[in-house]
Design an enzyme around this catalytic site. Structure first.
Site, PDB file in Angstrom:
ATOM      1  N   CYS A   2      10.720  -3.901 -20.506  1.00  0.00           N
ATOM      2  CA  CYS A   2      11.997  -4.481 -20.881  1.00  0.00           C
ATOM      3  C   CYS A   2      12.824  -4.790 -19.641  1.00  0.00           C
ATOM      4  O   CYS A   2      12.412  -4.548 -18.510  1.00  0.00           O
ATOM      5  CB  CYS A   2      12.775  -3.511 -21.773  1.00  0.00           C
ATOM      6  SG  CYS A   2      11.846  -2.976 -23.226  1.00  0.00           S
ATOM      7  N   ARG A  50      14.295  -6.540 -24.958  1.00  0.00           N
ATOM      8  CA  ARG A  50      13.111  -5.771 -25.351  1.00  0.00           C
ATOM      9  C   ARG A  50      11.843  -6.609 -25.442  1.00  0.00           C
ATOM     10  O   ARG A  50      11.840  -7.679 -26.050  1.00  0.00           O
ATOM     11  CB  ARG A  50      13.337  -5.096 -26.705  1.00  0.00           C
ATOM     12  CG  ARG A  50      12.192  -4.142 -27.056  1.00  0.00           C
ATOM     13  CD  ARG A  50      12.347  -3.498 -28.398  1.00  0.00           C
ATOM     14  NE  ARG A  50      11.315  -2.479 -28.594  1.00  0.00           N
ATOM     15  CZ  ARG A  50      10.898  -2.037 -29.766  1.00  0.00           C
ATOM     16  NH1 ARG A  50      11.454  -2.495 -30.881  1.00  0.00           N
ATOM     17  NH2 ARG A  50       9.946  -1.131 -29.853  1.00  0.00           N
ATOM     18  N   LEU A  51      10.779  -6.089 -24.815  1.00  0.00           N
ATOM     19  CA  LEU A  51       9.412  -6.536 -25.058  1.00  0.00           C
ATOM     20  C   LEU A  51       8.751  -5.439 -25.878  1.00  0.00           C
ATOM     21  O   LEU A  51       8.516  -4.339 -25.383  1.00  0.00           O
ATOM     22  CB  LEU A  51       8.670  -6.758 -23.738  1.00  0.00           C
ATOM     23  CG  LEU A  51       7.192  -7.145 -23.832  1.00  0.00           C
ATOM     24  CD1 LEU A  51       7.032  -8.494 -24.537  1.00  0.00           C
ATOM     25  CD2 LEU A  51       6.541  -7.186 -22.459  1.00  0.00           C
ATOM     26  N   SER A  52       8.471  -5.706 -27.133  1.00  0.00           N
ATOM     27  CA  SER A  52       7.999  -4.672 -28.061  1.00  0.00           C
ATOM     28  C   SER A  52       6.537  -4.334 -27.779  1.00  0.00           C
ATOM     29  O   SER A  52       5.669  -5.208 -27.812  1.00  0.00           O
ATOM     30  CB  SER A  52       8.148  -5.149 -29.504  1.00  0.00           C
ATOM     31  OG  SER A  52       9.495  -5.429 -29.799  1.00  0.00           O
ATOM     32  N   ILE A  53       6.277  -3.040 -27.534  1.00  0.00           N
ATOM     33  CA  ILE A  53       4.931  -2.562 -27.238  1.00  0.00           C
ATOM     34  C   ILE A  53       4.534  -1.429 -28.184  1.00  0.00           C
ATOM     35  O   ILE A  53       3.434  -1.419 -28.719  1.00  0.00           O
ATOM     36  CB  ILE A  53       4.829  -2.062 -25.774  1.00  0.00           C
ATOM     37  CG1 ILE A  53       5.217  -3.167 -24.788  1.00  0.00           C
ATOM     38  CG2 ILE A  53       3.426  -1.532 -25.484  1.00  0.00           C
ATOM     39  CD1 ILE A  53       4.293  -4.351 -24.761  1.00  0.00           C
ATOM     40  N   ILE A  54       5.433  -0.468 -28.376  1.00  0.00           N
ATOM     41  CA  ILE A  54       5.186   0.691 -29.234  1.00  0.00           C
ATOM     42  C   ILE A  54       6.325   0.795 -30.247  1.00  0.00           C
ATOM     43  O   ILE A  54       7.480   0.538 -29.902  1.00  0.00           O
ATOM     44  CB  ILE A  54       5.085   1.991 -28.386  1.00  0.00           C
ATOM     45  CG1 ILE A  54       3.809   1.955 -27.527  1.00  0.00           C
ATOM     46  CG2 ILE A  54       5.089   3.240 -29.258  1.00  0.00           C
ATOM     47  CD1 ILE A  54       3.678   3.112 -26.563  1.00  0.00           C
ATOM     48  N   GLY A  76      10.124   0.534 -19.433  1.00  0.00           N
ATOM     49  CA  GLY A  76       8.908   1.230 -19.046  1.00  0.00           C
ATOM     50  C   GLY A  76       8.155   1.792 -20.221  1.00  0.00           C
ATOM     51  O   GLY A  76       8.342   1.385 -21.378  1.00  0.00           O
ATOM     52  N   GLU A  77       7.283   2.746 -19.922  1.00  0.00           N
ATOM     53  CA  GLU A  77       6.501   3.440 -20.938  1.00  0.00           C
ATOM     54  C   GLU A  77       6.358   4.907 -20.538  1.00  0.00           C
ATOM     55  O   GLU A  77       6.111   5.213 -19.363  1.00  0.00           O
ATOM     56  CB  GLU A  77       5.092   2.847 -21.083  1.00  0.00           C
ATOM     57  CG  GLU A  77       5.037   1.395 -21.514  1.00  0.00           C
ATOM     58  CD  GLU A  77       5.439   1.176 -22.965  1.00  0.00           C
ATOM     59  OE1 GLU A  77       5.568   2.161 -23.716  1.00  0.00           O
ATOM     60  OE2 GLU A  77       5.628   0.002 -23.338  1.00  0.00           O
ATOM     61  N   ASP A 100       8.847   6.040 -27.730  1.00  0.00           N
ATOM     62  CA  ASP A 100       9.101   6.922 -26.595  1.00  0.00           C
ATOM     63  C   ASP A 100      10.562   6.943 -26.174  1.00  0.00           C
ATOM     64  O   ASP A 100      11.006   7.880 -25.511  1.00  0.00           O
ATOM     65  CB  ASP A 100       8.211   6.543 -25.403  1.00  0.00           C
ATOM     66  CG  ASP A 100       8.277   5.064 -25.033  1.00  0.00           C
ATOM     67  OD1 ASP A 100       8.927   4.291 -25.757  1.00  0.00           O
ATOM     68  OD2 ASP A 100       7.650   4.679 -24.029  1.00  0.00           O
TER      69      ASP A 100
END
Length: 631
Positions: A2, A50-54, A76-77, A100
């Site tokens: 993000c 936001r870039l949606s990953i989880i 981040g992650e 997360d």
């Protein structure tokens, strides 16, 4: 992955205009095309793209804690968030989402700044705690994710994932720091201890800042560092087994995603190792992608193809050609600050290729720094042995004379290019390694500057902070100190900046399993013979992967992600090279001797010398200045 931005008043908590925070975030929309949000409170504003990953639908930001007392924006992650979540739930924490982000909030509320040591991942985040009236800014251990900061004239601190986020604020001063030009010419990038603009800072890797409304801005606090001071004593077989365990752990943890996932595959040891372990852990074919060059001497796609066939990956390729440099303006815009690592172009192209089919891609970055994989590591270790044998009083006259008379010989085979080695041996190990790493030597830089710029720089030399960092490194040997400096200086300033900006430019999340901090800490304890042996760097890593990878991949000479800019600047980009000396933006600064730069360009175009890296640096500097609107 993000983009984050925000404003915080360290004195009187003045109102924050949400439109300003939104504008800062909108300037980084490429980092987060899937969602946006802004939250403001007395003296504080937080924004997010936001870039949606989880948890694709369930974790919008800015995110409030379950009790509403803390607010988070996060880039981040966190790879161990499920384990942390279970621990926090057992301690009474309540969760409303399955991502997360909320885990970070709960960890902060339980452990305060101590939460950072429990987070495994890549991150830059801001938490505003209403009870404590504090803003907590933090960056991951190795600097995978960036965070820029600036104190503004209205008393607020502005922060953003990229400099362009700060540039969207009307109160940001756009005055170039001349010391950053010296740094940039030396290294090819502006290192993390400085910014191209006066008054702008980067939160260093492994640091945090804790700011209060009723106190002056606090300095950054280091919360993590790696030490090379200890040595493991186990047998090679035991260390190899532990290395494989940690590699599998790092790769598997980074394969968790609710979106399509793949890998970059160059055909080198590092990316091939990641793909091999991904294939081992995956039921489905791994999606891989590679970039080749229209110059056969630099093209490695045949090795990537070999690995793809061995592991049955779903493989795609694309070729970079000279015509791709019509995109150099877009390339400069990605970085904001001048950035001259020419491998940024193929890195961007492989990110574009990956994004056509995946949203997350694993890379092989980090192994060279951790396991001594660069040619300069082997040279430095050998030079340190020579320094140990010959006293400084003898090295100076002998190698100084040889360095002065030896031809530069850019055209010669590598073993015959001894001039730099002789020059290095006259100096301390730290100064010698700085010279090996620098793109433009100090004597050449000095000859490029105008008299006014020379006066402005005074006694400052870009190598000084690097030499100090390396001299104070926690390590036993010159190789230890060189690797430490690479991890602390070169890695965040060059490699990770390149990967972050080029991947985020196409809204792709890049993950670096070989930078798992537990793997880095393990590698730092290896005896030197497990890092360099028989003229091979990364010895233990290569030995451990022999059962997985072909020998021609493991033991061929390291190629790297090389771009044929020397040929391009003599051919299709020769006009650009000639225009550098009196280019519009660069020419107005008065920093350089235009006649000297023009002479270097002609010498390169004619083939008499190779000045491609310097010319590329100046070209990218010119483009960056135009983008920043400072010249």
């Amino acid at each position: 992955m993000c983009g984050i931005a925000g404003l915080f008043h360290c004195g009187t908590p003045k109102p924050v205009d949400p439109a300003r925070v939104k504008a800062m975030c909108d300037a980084m929309s490429h980092r987060g095309p899937d969602g946006e949000g802004v939250w403001t409170g007395p003296g504080v504003g937080l924004g997010h793209r936001r870039l949606s990953i989880i948890d694709l639908a369930g974790s919008p930001q800015p995110m409030a804690s379950a009790d509403g007392r803390a607010m988070l924006v996060f880039n981040g992650e966190i790879y161990n968030y499920r384990e942390l979540r279970s621990e926090l739930q057992a301690a009474g924490a309540r969760f409303r989402t399955d991502g997360d982000s909320e885990t970070i909030l709960a960890a902060w509320q339980k452990w305060g700044p101590g939460c950072l040591s429990r987070l495994h991942g890549m991150f830059a985040f801001a938490i505003y705690d209403a009870d404590r009236r504090e803003l907590f800014l933090a960056r991951d251990r190795l600097g995978v994710k960036p965070l820029y900061m600036a104190q503004l004239s209205d008393g607020s601190l502005a922060f953003a994932s990229e400099l362009k986020g700060l540039l969207a604020h009307p109160l940001l001063r756009r005055e170039v720091d001349p010391l950053a030009i010296e740094d940039y010419l030396a290294w090819g990038y502006v290192p993390d201890h400085r910014s191209i603009l006066r008054g702008v800072e980067k939160l260093p890797a492994g640091h945090y800042r804790l700011l209060r409304h009723d106190a002056p801005p606090a300095k950054a606090v280091r919360w993590w560092d790696v030490s090379f001071a200890e040595r493991r004593r186990e047998k090679a077989a035991d260390l190899e087994a532990e290395l494989l365990f940690r590699l599998r752990e790092a790769v598997a943890s980074r394969m968790a995603a609710d979106v399509p996932l793949g890998a970059f595959l160059s055909g080198g040891v590092d990316s091939s190792s990641v793909v091999a372990l991904m294939a081992e852990a995956s039921r489905d074919p791994v999606r891989t992608c590679s970039i080749g060059f229209d110059d056969a001497a630099l093209d490695e796609t045949n090795y990537a193809r070999e690995i793809a066939q061995k592991f049955g990956t779903d493989h795609r390729e694309r070729v970079v050609s000279a015509g791709d440099f019509t995109e150099i303006d877009r390339l400069a815009a990605m970085f904001d600050e001048p950035f001259a690592d020419a491998s940024a172009l193929p890195t961007w192209r492989v990110c574009q290729l990956a994004r056509e089919t995946v949203t997350v891609a694993l890379s092989g970055d980090g192994a060279d720094e951790a396991f001594a994989g660069y040619r300069r590591h082997r040279f430095h270790a050998a030079e340190e042995r020579a320094r140990g044998i010959l006293p400084a009083g003898l090295r100076g006259p002998v190698f100084g004379t040889l360095g002065a008379i030896w031809p530069k010989a850019d055209w010669a085979p590598r073993p015959l290019r001894a001039k730099t080695t002789f020059q290095s041996l006259t100096a301390s190990g730290e100064a010698g390694y700085a010279r090996a790493l620098a793109v433009v030597a100090p004597e050449l830089r000095g000859g490029l500057y105008s008299p006014a710029m020379t006066r402005e720089l005074g006694e400052y030399r870009a190598e000084a902070p690097f030499i100090e960092l390396m001299a104070n490194a926690p390590g036993r040997s010159g190789l230890d100190r060189a690797q430490y400096a690479d991890l602390a200086f070169w890695l965040p300033g060059d490699i990770l900046t390149k990967v972050d900006r080029t991947s985020m430019a196409v809204s792709l999340e890049a993950r670096e399993p070989l930078l798992d901090h537990r793997l880095i800490e393990f590698a730092a304890t290896l005896p030197e013979g497990m890092r360099i042996r028989g003229g091979q760097g990364k010895w233990l890593l290569k030995h451990a992967m022999e059962r997985h990878l072909p020998r021609d991949v493991l033991y061929r000479p390291k190629q790297g992600f090389v771009t044929p800019i020397a040929a391009w600047l003599r051919g299709p980009l020769a006009g650009e090279a000639r225009a550098i000396a009196r280019g519009a933006s660069l020419g107005r600064t008065g920093w350089f001797d235009a006649d000297r730069v023009a002479a270097l360009a002609e010498a390169h175009i004619s083939g008499r010398s190779d000045h491609s890296r310097l010319l590329w640096q100046l070209l990218m500097l010119d483009k960056s200045l135009a983008r920043l609107g400072v010249a």
